[in-house]
Design a protein around this motif. Structure first.
Motif, PDB file in Angstrom:
ATOM      1  N   MET A   1       0.833  -1.205   0.000  1.00 33.34           N
ATOM      2  CA  MET A   1       0.000   0.000   0.000  1.00 33.34           C
ATOM      3  C   MET A   1       0.868   1.255   0.000  1.00 33.34           C
ATOM      4  N   SER A   2       2.002   1.212   0.681  1.00 31.50           N
ATOM      5  CA  SER A   2       2.929   2.350   0.652  1.00 31.50           C
ATOM      6  C   SER A   2       3.445   2.583  -0.759  1.00 31.50           C
ATOM      7  N   PHE A   3       3.823   1.505  -1.445  1.00 30.19           N
ATOM      8  CA  PHE A   3       4.272   1.640  -2.840  1.00 30.19           C
ATOM      9  C   PHE A   3       3.168   2.246  -3.701  1.00 30.19           C
ATOM     10  N   LEU A   4       1.946   1.765  -3.503  1.00 26.45           N
ATOM     11  CA  LEU A   4       0.825   2.236  -4.311  1.00 26.45           C
ATOM     12  C   LEU A   4       0.537   3.713  -4.048  1.00 26.45           C
TER      13      LEU A   4
ATOM     14  N   ALA B   1       2.721   5.923  -3.129  1.00 26.45           N
ATOM     15  CA  ALA B   1       3.806   6.672  -3.775  1.00 26.45           C
ATOM     16  C   ALA B   1       3.571   6.764  -5.285  1.00 26.45           C
ATOM     17  N   TRP B   2       3.087   5.697  -5.887  1.00 22.99           N
ATOM     18  CA  TRP B   2       2.770   5.724  -7.323  1.00 22.99           C
ATOM     19  C   TRP B   2       1.664   6.721  -7.620  1.00 22.99           C
ATOM     20  N   ARG B   3       0.632   6.724  -6.795  1.00 22.65           N
ATOM     21  CA  ARG B   3      -0.523   7.572  -7.082  1.00 22.65           C
ATOM     22  C   ARG B   3      -0.175   9.052  -6.997  1.00 22.65           C
TER      23      ARG B   3
ATOM     24  N   ASN C   1       6.670   2.439   6.311  1.00 27.07           N
ATOM     25  CA  ASN C   1       5.291   2.766   5.932  1.00 27.07           C
ATOM     26  C   ASN C   1       4.874   4.138   6.456  1.00 27.07           C
ATOM     27  N   GLN C   2       5.234   4.419   7.689  1.00 24.92           N
ATOM     28  CA  GLN C   2       4.877   5.706   8.295  1.00 24.92           C
ATOM     29  C   GLN C   2       5.527   6.858   7.541  1.00 24.92           C
ATOM     30  N   ASN C   3       6.806   6.719   7.227  1.00 24.53           N
ATOM     31  CA  ASN C   3       7.512   7.803   6.550  1.00 24.53           C
ATOM     32  C   ASN C   3       7.014   8.016   5.126  1.00 24.53           C
ATOM     33  N   VAL C   4       6.722   6.926   4.431  1.00 30.67           N
ATOM     34  CA  VAL C   4       6.169   7.051   3.077  1.00 30.67           C
ATOM     35  C   VAL C   4       4.821   7.753   3.123  1.00 30.67           C
ATOM     36  N   GLU C   5       4.003   7.414   4.102  1.00 28.50           N
ATOM     37  CA  GLU C   5       2.693   8.038   4.217  1.00 28.50           C
ATOM     38  C   GLU C   5       2.817   9.546   4.430  1.00 28.50           C
TER      39      GLU C   5
END
Length: 452
Positions: A89-92, A94-96, A436-440
């Motif tokens: 979900m983190s990757f997704l 970032a893609w969006r 995950n937290q940092n990507v969010e």
């Protein structure tokens, strides 16, 4: 509970930031560029740790040691967050926000790992073992199966891939099939003739199932999904206990009675489960527009506020009838206080928790949706300033390899063949949860920046 409070903050902040802002976009352009670069470095490093596209919870600094729920190996991944679905979900996300195709590819690889591990029933257990036969149970504990479905459904909205769509359809069919006659979901499926069959709120089992079905209803026009939401909404309402304790238990037997689960989990009223159930009722109201789902909430909030212990915390279990906190060791051994529990139970299970912030948050949310009070506007300038500072700190703490490190992490020292005795290891580790937290946060900042 911390996870939920963080989510609320991240949802509220980007919305406020994106609305207006007196901050000059040009002033933030360099930081936005750095944030995208940080995302790229972090994701490239995270992918270097992948096992068939999947992930565990923690890694040693050299990547050789791996931990999920306990120490694990190079042929095993975790389904439970912060494992594979959460990282995917983190990757997704970032893609969006960036449209970087490498991020979408990373999300697809995580999905492939989950699809490979989906069992014949359509769900998942705690782990996926690539060197063993697939499991024959579905676990709704700790957001395991639910997080996998959420991620796969969201990815299904972005790409056209028959195997992905088939996996989603199989999973949703399982969700409908496993829903109990009373409207709840069990701890595990199929039924086993023990407490795993009970309708289970513990660890937000039913709450996460509700979230999945609400998401599904927004993606797919299926009448059965709408009926499922009505069914579980009714269960939330009829399982609320009567005054003077209008909260909810962690699990219910087939007679809709609070019931024993493990030998240290008695039938009782559970404040933390009640907070999550109030949020689920509000979610159902917002998804359906039916005000009946708000009716149980005022009594539950009054009871929650009145149930605080003298030390400022709440008991995990409050005795039916008396509202006194309950403490049980393994073997259904009841003791009088937290201090009389064994080390394993006193450190490994939250018999007393501070949910004060969560109670305030759920009351404010209820007041907002029920229009009983005006919620003070968030200071949007201060919010952007805080998020900007968070992003700067995230970039600062990322090393040249793209890693975010949990320094001097403390975790259980495991000895093969021996039950944990209270000893801990302390060392630096790589954490999927921190990633995950940092990507969010980085994605929230970039979304806000692009809307300025």
């Amino acid at each position: 509970m911390k996870k939920f409070i963080l989510l609320i903050c991240l949802i509220v902040q980007p919305y406020g930031i994106a609305s207006i802002y007196a901050q000059n976009k040009q002033d933030l352009s360099n930081l936005a560029t750095e944030a995208e670069h940080s995302l790229e470095k972090g994701i490239v490093f995270m992918q270097s740790l992948a096992i068939e596209g999947g992930y565990v919870y923690h890694y040693s600094m050299d990547g050789k040691e791996k931990w999920g729920e306990g120490k694990t190996n190079d042929r095993t991944i975790e389904v439970q967050p912060p494992g594979t679905p959460a990282v995917g979900m983190s990757f997704l996300s970032a893609w969006r926000i960036t449209k970087n195709k490498d991020f979408l590819q990373a999300a697809e690889e995580a999905a492939s790992a989950l699809i490979q591990g989906q069992n014949e029933l359509g769900g998942w257990e705690h782990k996926i073992y690539f060197d063993r036969p697939k499991g024959k149970k579905v676990s709704f504990d700790d957001n395991q199966t639910q997080s996998a479905i959420s991620f796969l459904m969201k990815l299904d909205q972005e790409i056209d891939r028959p195997a992905l769509t088939e996996a989603v359809e199989k999973a949703l069919d399982m969700m409908l099939e496993s829903q109990l006659d009373n409207g709840g979901w069990p701890h595990q499926y199929p039924w086993q003739g023990n407490y795993h069959d009970y309708a289970t709120f513990n660890d937000q089992g039913i709450n996460d199932c509700i979230r999945v079905m609400i998401e599904a209803s927004s993606y797919y026009e299926e009448e059965n999904i709408k009926k499922s939401l009505q069914k579980v909404g009714r269960f939330l309402m009829i399982s609320q206990l009567p005054p003077p304790q209008p909260g909810w238990a962690q699990q219910y037997n087939e007679y809709l009675q609070p019931a024993w689960a493990r030998t240290f989990e008695p039938p009782a009223v559970c404040p933390s489960a009640s907070v999550h159930n109030i949020h689920s009722l509000i979610d159902l109201y917002q998804a359906t527009g039916q005000k009946k789902f708000l009716e149980p909430i005022p009594d539950a909030i009054r009871w929650l506020k009145a149930s605080r212990l003298p030390n400022g915390k709440w008991g995990r279990f409050l005795e039916l009838g008396t509202n006194k906190p309950l403490y049980y060791d393994r073997g259904r051994i009841r003791v009088d206080s937290l201090h009389q529990l064994s080390l394993e139970r006193s450190t490994g299970y939250g018999y007393e928790t501070d949910i004060h912030a969560a109670v305030i948050a759920v009351e404010l949310r209820f007041l907002q949706v029920s229009e009983q009070a005006a919620i003070e506007r968030i200071d949007q300038k201060a919010t952007l300033k805080k998020l900007t500072a968070n992003v700067q700190e995230i970039i600062k703490r990322q090393d040249n390899s793209g890693r975010w490190i949990v320094h001097q992490d403390q975790f259980r020292k495991e000895v093969q063949g021996r039950r944990w005795n209270g000893e801990y290891r302390v060392e630096d580790r790589i954490s999927s949860a921190l990633f995950n937290q940092n990507v969010e946060i980085l994605c929230a900042f970039l979304e806000a920046y692009k809307k300025l």
